[in-house]
Design a protein around this motif. Sequence first.
Motif, mmCIF file in Angstrom:
data_model
loop_
_atom_site.group_PDB
_atom_site.id
_atom_site.type_symbol
_atom_site.label_atom_id
_atom_site.label_comp_id
_atom_site.label_asym_id
_atom_site.label_seq_id
_atom_site.Cartn_x
_atom_site.Cartn_y
_atom_site.Cartn_z
ATOM 1 N N GLU A 40 0.837 -1.204 0.000
ATOM 2 C CA GLU A 40 0.000 0.000 0.000
ATOM 3 C C GLU A 40 0.870 1.251 0.000
ATOM 4 O OE1 GLU A 40 -3.312 0.644 -0.319
ATOM 5 O OE2 GLU A 40 -3.423 -1.472 -0.827
ATOM 6 N N GLU A 41 1.912 1.254 0.829
ATOM 7 C CA GLU A 41 2.816 2.395 0.885
ATOM 8 C C GLU A 41 3.467 2.627 -0.479
ATOM 9 O OE1 GLU A 41 6.808 3.913 3.302
ATOM 10 O OE2 GLU A 41 5.782 2.105 3.972
ATOM 11 N N PHE A 42 3.863 1.553 -1.128
ATOM 12 C CA PHE A 42 4.472 1.679 -2.453
ATOM 13 C C PHE A 42 3.478 2.271 -3.459
ATOM 14 C CE2 PHE A 42 5.443 0.159 -6.701
ATOM 15 C CZ PHE A 42 6.723 0.672 -6.850
ATOM 16 N N LEU A 43 2.253 1.806 -3.413
ATOM 17 C CA LEU A 43 1.247 2.329 -4.333
ATOM 18 C C LEU A 43 0.950 3.807 -4.074
ATOM 19 C CD1 LEU A 43 -1.176 -0.725 -4.426
ATOM 20 C CD2 LEU A 43 0.161 0.175 -6.359
ATOM 21 N N GLU A 44 0.979 4.200 -2.809
ATOM 22 C CA GLU A 44 0.676 5.585 -2.457
ATOM 23 C C GLU A 44 1.849 6.528 -2.691
ATOM 24 O OE1 GLU A 44 -0.775 5.694 1.557
ATOM 25 O OE2 GLU A 44 -2.380 4.273 1.109
ATOM 26 N N THR A 45 3.070 6.066 -2.396
ATOM 27 C CA THR A 45 4.224 6.973 -2.409
ATOM 28 C C THR A 45 5.276 6.644 -3.457
ATOM 29 O OG1 THR A 45 5.514 5.690 -0.802
ATOM 30 C CG2 THR A 45 3.955 7.338 0.079
ATOM 31 N N GLY A 46 5.228 5.440 -4.012
ATOM 32 C CA GLY A 46 6.246 5.046 -4.978
ATOM 33 C C GLY A 46 7.505 4.509 -4.335
ATOM 34 N N SER A 47 7.475 4.348 -3.016
ATOM 35 C CA SER A 47 8.626 3.785 -2.307
ATOM 36 C C SER A 47 8.149 3.112 -1.030
ATOM 37 C CB SER A 47 9.658 4.872 -1.981
ATOM 38 O OG SER A 47 9.114 5.804 -1.066
ATOM 39 N N ILE A 48 9.063 2.373 -0.409
ATOM 40 C CA ILE A 48 8.771 1.719 0.864
ATOM 41 C C ILE A 48 9.841 2.194 1.846
ATOM 42 C CG2 ILE A 48 8.506 -0.479 2.084
ATOM 43 C CD1 ILE A 48 7.770 -1.722 -0.658
ATOM 44 N N ARG A 49 9.415 2.957 2.820
ATOM 45 C CA ARG A 49 10.330 3.626 3.730
ATOM 46 C C ARG A 49 11.312 2.674 4.410
ATOM 47 N NH1 ARG A 49 7.980 7.816 7.853
ATOM 48 N NH2 ARG A 49 7.315 8.582 5.859
ATOM 49 N N ARG A 50 10.864 1.519 4.825
ATOM 50 C CA ARG A 50 11.760 0.626 5.563
ATOM 51 C C ARG A 50 12.907 0.110 4.700
ATOM 52 N NH1 ARG A 50 10.620 -5.196 5.839
ATOM 53 N NH2 ARG A 50 9.014 -5.692 4.319
ATOM 54 N N PHE A 51 12.760 0.160 3.375
ATOM 55 C CA PHE A 51 13.847 -0.235 2.487
ATOM 56 C C PHE A 51 14.743 0.943 2.124
ATOM 57 C CE2 PHE A 51 10.713 -3.634 1.338
ATOM 58 C CZ PHE A 51 11.427 -4.655 1.935
ATOM 59 N N GLU A 52 14.336 2.112 2.520
ATOM 60 C CA GLU A 52 15.111 3.309 2.220
ATOM 61 C C GLU A 52 15.538 4.000 3.509
ATOM 62 O OE1 GLU A 52 13.269 5.789 -0.670
ATOM 63 O OE2 GLU A 52 12.647 4.101 -1.881
ATOM 64 N N ALA A 53 15.951 3.231 4.478
ATOM 65 C CA ALA A 53 16.304 3.762 5.799
ATOM 66 C C ALA A 53 17.380 4.824 5.713
ATOM 67 C CB ALA A 53 16.741 2.637 6.726
ATOM 68 N N ASP A 54 18.346 4.669 4.813
ATOM 69 C CA ASP A 54 19.390 5.685 4.674
ATOM 70 C C ASP A 54 18.817 7.003 4.185
ATOM 71 O OD1 ASP A 54 21.382 4.037 5.552
ATOM 72 O OD2 ASP A 54 22.044 3.450 3.548
ATOM 73 N N LYS A 55 17.825 6.913 3.315
ATOM 74 C CA LYS A 55 17.217 8.118 2.775
ATOM 75 C C LYS A 55 16.373 8.827 3.831
ATOM 76 C CE LYS A 55 14.219 9.648 -0.966
ATOM 77 N NZ LYS A 55 13.419 9.208 -2.102
ATOM 78 N N TYR A 56 15.552 8.064 4.536
ATOM 79 C CA TYR A 56 14.645 8.665 5.515
ATOM 80 C C TYR A 56 15.188 8.630 6.932
ATOM 81 C CZ TYR A 56 11.162 8.595 1.853
ATOM 82 O OH TYR A 56 10.479 8.803 0.704
ATOM 83 N N LYS A 57 15.966 7.659 7.249
ATOM 84 C CA LYS A 57 16.546 7.457 8.574
ATOM 85 C C LYS A 57 15.512 7.552 9.691
ATOM 86 C CE LYS A 57 21.247 8.271 7.651
ATOM 87 N NZ LYS A 57 22.497 8.582 8.130
#
Length: 175
Positions: A40-57
């Motif tokens: 759902e997160e991917f469909l809404e935002t185009g990414s999955i935060r937990r896989f981009e921890a360095d980006k979002y921290k």
Amino acid sequence: MKESMKKILDIKERTLYNWRKEKKPIVLLLEKYFTSEDLEEFLETGSIRRFEADKYKSFADPILLDHAYYSLKLKLKELFGGTMLGPNKLYTKGAKDILIDVLKKISPKDTSFTIENAKERLLDRISEEELKWLALKNPAKRDLLSHYIKENFSNAEILAMVQKKDDVVEFLKKI
């Protein structure tokens, strides 16, 4: 999860059923390594935060945040729900009111709070311009709140406080 998978794969329900039955690798991958929330997160935002921890921290282990939330509640009760009397009680109530006000003003979409900087960000919010009117009434209350936060809470506890801010505000109002 089924609806999200259909949207991501751009297929109909019957096709998904057949692919599951045929054990297509893409279906197995999605079902094994992703939650419905991830999809759902991917469909809404185009990414999955937990896989981009360095980006979002800001990704923190949910178990850590759950533990932090419960230790946070104990500390809040100890700090703001005590039985002290006199001027200290007035200062503590004022500090609690400022914290409630600050938490209410944090947007649920605010990703600036991370496991590394949550305490610093909350202290910044407390001293922001829009909240100065609270401090003008009595700057000692704001200073007391800042001191409480610096001395008593970890980044994980503050992150849990922000992520569960509505629950924390209701908890603070009751104590």
